[in-house]
Design a protein around this motif. Structure first.
Motif, PDB file in Angstrom:
ATOM      1  N   THR A  57       3.886   1.580  -1.171  1.00  0.00           N
ATOM      2  CA  THR A  57       4.516   1.757  -2.475  1.00  0.00           C
ATOM      3  C   THR A  57       3.523   2.310  -3.491  1.00  0.00           C
ATOM      4  O   THR A  57       3.822   3.245  -4.231  1.00  0.00           O
ATOM      5  CB  THR A  57       5.078   0.415  -2.975  1.00  0.00           C
ATOM      6  N   VAL A  58       2.339   1.733  -3.512  1.00  0.00           N
ATOM      7  CA  VAL A  58       1.315   2.197  -4.451  1.00  0.00           C
ATOM      8  C   VAL A  58       0.985   3.655  -4.171  1.00  0.00           C
ATOM      9  O   VAL A  58       0.959   4.507  -5.060  1.00  0.00           O
ATOM     10  CB  VAL A  58       0.031   1.350  -4.345  1.00  0.00           C
TER      11      VAL A  58
ATOM     12  N   ALA B  38       0.832  -1.205   0.000  1.00  0.00           N
ATOM     13  CA  ALA B  38       0.000   0.000   0.000  1.00  0.00           C
ATOM     14  C   ALA B  38       0.863   1.250   0.000  1.00  0.00           C
ATOM     15  O   ALA B  38       0.568   2.232  -0.679  1.00  0.00           O
ATOM     16  CB  ALA B  38      -0.925  -0.008   1.204  1.00  0.00           C
TER      17      ALA B  38
ATOM     18  N   ARG C  87       2.608   5.921  -2.590  1.00  0.00           N
ATOM     19  CA  ARG C  87       3.727   6.820  -2.836  1.00  0.00           C
ATOM     20  C   ARG C  87       3.872   7.098  -4.328  1.00  0.00           C
ATOM     21  O   ARG C  87       4.127   8.225  -4.742  1.00  0.00           O
ATOM     22  CB  ARG C  87       5.004   6.163  -2.300  1.00  0.00           C
TER      23      ARG C  87
END
Lengths: 148, 148
Positions: free
Chosen positions: B22-23, B20, B25
DNA sequence: CCAAACTGGTTGCATTTGTAACCATCGAAA
DNA sequence: TTTCGATGGTTACAAATGCAACCAGTTTGG
């Protein structure tokens, strides 16, 4: 389904983040109350607990944390004497990190609590739902890897 | 499968958060570069864009953000003149928030970008994988609701 | 052999976040 | 009514985070 409106309740980045944040926040109570650890510190502890010894770069890659988070988490665990640094023989920029007795003890104490937390959560899902979340997460991770 | 070791790569809270984060960001680059928004600001904007008018409490419930995040995001959007507050008639503690023309324009500009981002990500999944992540997230959200 | 580019890791500073305490208003009960 | 506990929202202060610049050591190419 208006075209110029974004339905947040079905917008994946939003749903995913809200969920992960809630889960993580709930779980963090355990290591925060128990030992006053921050999330980066807990991640560092559990990374080293699992793998025995890692460098800061390996920790960063594995956890996707910013390098400064790793650096500070390591510094704090070192301050507590929960980990030690050993300089690499051939590359003096690199340090090999490992837990001390005390660090390992804290880790071993946390492991069952972590497992219990996850179990309690997953127990509320059906077998199919558990399979779905695992599969979905794995698929998205791979998709992200391909992107950009 | 040692009993006193936690395998992070299959520990759901960890995997979920890393994914989550990473997505989120990645997606945040869009509204950050475009308008210099923070995540709470973007969420507030998109909440109001979708629903028209909401109170701070409604925003907080829907997004699971801390009330101070909402408060600050609202203050900043107001400063930009992207939203206005209207006092509630019957309860003077409550304010109804709504986007201004300028706020709505920014929102409308962002919507296609958000949808494109999500599409690009989901396009890399099979239909079954997409169904799996949606189902898994929904199931976990419900499980969390039951907990505690 | 040396300079330039790169890598592992840390630090200073600005921004963001969390916590707790707070103010104002409201609703219920005495 | 008056009082007291809850609720909507803000703010002060401390802690966590992100970014960019940095240091030290390493590799590469001339």
């Amino acid at each position: 389904m208006e075209p110029d409106i974004l339905e947040l309740e079905s917008f994946l980045p939003y749903r995913l983040y809200r969920l992960a944040d809630t889960v993580s926040r709930e779980f963090s109570k355990i290591y925060k109350e128990r030992h006053g650890l921050t999330r980066p510190e807990w991640r560092t502890l559990s990374g080293l607990g699992e793998r025995g010894t890692m460098t800061a770069t390996e920790l960063r890659e594995q956890s996707a944390m910013h390098k400064t988070k790793v650096s500070r988490a390591v510094a704090e665990l070192e301050r507590r004497r929960w980990l030690t640094r050993t300089p690499d023989e051939s590359d003096r920029r690199v340090e090999h990190l490992a837990l001390t007795k005390a660090g390992l003890a804290a880790y071993r104490e946390m492991v069952p609590l972590a497992k219990a937390f996850e179990s309690e959560l997953l127990a509320r899902l059906s077998a199919e739902e558990r399979a779905a979340i695992v599969r979905g997460v794995a698929a998205l991770e791979e998709a992200l890897g391909e992107m950009s």
